[in-house]
Design an enzyme around this catalytic site. Sequence first.
Site, short mmCIF file in Angstrom:
data_model
loop_
_atom_site.label_atom_id
_atom_site.label_comp_id
_atom_site.label_asym_id
_atom_site.label_seq_id
_atom_site.Cartn_x
_atom_site.Cartn_y
_atom_site.Cartn_z
N HIS A 1 -4.66 38.54 28.62
CA HIS A 1 -3.38 38.01 28.13
C HIS A 1 -2.98 38.70 26.82
CE1 HIS A 1 -0.58 34.52 27.24
NE2 HIS A 1 -0.81 34.96 26.01
N GLU A 2 -3.90 38.77 25.87
CA GLU A 2 -3.57 39.36 24.58
C GLU A 2 -3.32 40.87 24.69
OE1 GLU A 2 -2.80 37.42 22.35
OE2 GLU A 2 -3.80 35.59 22.99
N HIS B 1 0.24 41.37 25.42
CA HIS B 1 1.06 41.39 24.20
C HIS B 1 0.92 42.72 23.47
CE1 HIS B 1 2.23 37.23 24.40
NE2 HIS B 1 1.01 36.76 24.25
#
Length: 315
Positions: free
Chosen positions: A230-231, A234
């Site tokens: 997920h990170e 980003h």
Amino acid sequence: MCIATIGHGGRLTSALAALAISTAGTLFLAVADNEPAGGDPPARVCGSGTVEDGRGQIPRVPDPHAITPEEAAELDEQLRRDAPDRVAQGAREVTIPVVFHVISGSDGTGAHSDASVDDQVEVLNQAFAGELGGHDTGFRFTLRDTTRTADDDAFHDFPTHEERLKSDLRQGGADVLNIYSVDLGEGILGRSTFPQRVGENLADDGLVVDYRTLPDGGRTDFDLGHTVVHETGHWLALFHTFQNGCSAPGDYVDDTPYEREAAKGCPVGRDTCPHRAGEDPVTNFMNYSDDACMREFTAGQSDRMWRAWLAYRAP
């Protein structure tokens, strides 16, 4: 003054998913990136200490990297300006070097083994190759180095010591993914910098994740390694799928359906924006679903990540 903002590349526990509020550079209780369209807005909270949300006292979570919705729009405009709308044709595969910084307590808490770090990198590869479902993004990852630091203060209070640790430990240029594993407490799972900001402060660039989110790390519902996935999304310019709620432009990706608020658990079939096409993308890696629910990136997300890679990270 408290204002609703979007969290800076952060993934937080589903226990807090109804309380998405932050202010830039302050202590905050955070999860969601938008105020729901309709219904009660999330609580607005400022300052330190705890807040009562009906489930007991929950500590506020420090995060020096909160951005407002207006800043998110500026980041998207910057990407549009700096990267062509057409993604480069031909081969779209790159292997990103990873430097994993294992920060632990003096008693060994958080001191992940080499095998655990290897497992996390393998999860990254599976997710971005579409092996768990969804689109093969073309991004691959290889472990370049693992550093180990036993420091009680840094492990348990990373934000206070972040500048020092990153200055001492970070390796490589904008194309190198630096990951810091620490104790982030009970509220937050991880956070990341965005590629549009890398030119402003390369030393800050990278991911910070709770040590228990690595594969078999022990974080209930969140220990399959998907927080790092997920990170990294980003880190490659993706916003949350619930960005802007049911309002345009959503998360700035055309093929992720609109979503009013972050998902908790795995509510497959949920449709919080019934006037928009498609059910909520609860299985997307850029949601707040449980790890076991997350399994995919879309082709549109892949295109956005490639535009960001070519504009800001490609060596």
